[in-house]
Design a protein around this motif. Structure first.
Motif: not given
Length: 181
Positions: A74-78, A80-96
Motif C-alpha cells: 500500500l505504501a509503494r508507488t508505481f 508507468a515504466n517501472d522496472s518491477d512491472t516490466t515483463i521479461p520476454i527474452d527470459e520467457t522465450l529462452q525458457f520456452n
C-alpha cells in the motif's frame, strides 16, 4: 510477554514432571504403575499445550508478516515504466526454447527406447528358434546314442550266439564222425 510467561510455566511444569517421574519410580510396586501412568498422561497434556502455543505463535507470526507485506504494497508507488512491472520476454522465450528442447530430447529418448525394445523382442524370437533347434538336435543325438547302444548290445549278443553255434556245430560234427565211422 504473555507468550514468554506461558513458555516459562510450561518449562517449569516439565521440570516438575521429571521430578514426579523420579518419585513415581520410588512408589510401592502396586501403586507404581498407576503413578507412572498419571505422570505420562500429564506429560502428554503438557506437550499438547506446548504444541498449541507453538501453533499460536506461528499463526501470529504469519499474520504479522502478512500485515507488513500489505503495508509495503500500500505504501509503494508505481510509475508507468517501472522496472518491477516490466515483463521479461527474452527470459520467457529462452525458457520456452529450453522446454521445447527438453520435449524433443524426451521424444528422442522414447523413440530410441522403443527401438531397443523392438530389437530385444526380435533377438528373443531368434534365440527361441535357436533354442528349439538345439533341443531338436539334442533329442536326435539322444536317439542316435540310444540306437548305437542297442546296436552294440546286439553285436555283443550275436558274438555269443555265433561262438555258441560254432561250438555246437563242432560237437555235432565230432559226434557224427565218431558214431558214423
Amino acid at each position: 510477554v504473555v507468550e514468554n510467561e506461558i513458555q516459562a510455566r510450561i518449562d517449569n511444569i516439565f521440570s516438575n514432571l521429571e521430578r514426579l517421574e523420579i518419585l513415581s519410580s520410588k512408589e510401592p510396586p502396586n501403586k507404581r504403575q498407576n503413578a507412572k501412568l498419571r505422570v505420562d498422561q500429564l506429560k502428554y497434556d503438557v506437550q499438547h499445550l506446548q504444541t498449541a502455543l507453538r501453533n499460536f505463535q506461528h499463526r501470529r507470526y504469519n499474520r504479522e508478516q502478512q500485515e507488513r507485506q500489505r503495508e509495503e504494497l500500500l505504501a509503494r508507488t508505481f510509475t508507468a515504466n517501472d522496472s518491477d512491472t516490466t515483463i521479461p520476454i527474452d527470459e520467457t522465450l529462452q525458457f520456452n526454447e529450453s522446454l521445447q528442447n527438453a520435449h524433443r530430447g524426451m521424444d528422442d529418448l522414447i523413440g530410441s527406447g522403443t527401438n531397443i525394445l523392438q530389437g530385444l523382442r526380435y533377438q528373443r524370437v531368434t534365440l527361441k528358434g535357436t533354442h528349439k533347434k538345439i533341443l531338436d538336435v539334442a533329442n536326435m543325438l539322444g536317439l542316435s546314442n540310444t540306437v548305437m547302444r542297442l546296436i552294440e548290445k546286439r553285436a555283443f549278443q550275436d558274438k555269443y550266439f555265433m561262438i555258441g553255434g560254432m561250438i555246437l556245430t563242432c560237437v555235432i560234427m565230432f559226434l557224427v564222425v565218431q558214431y558214423l565211422t
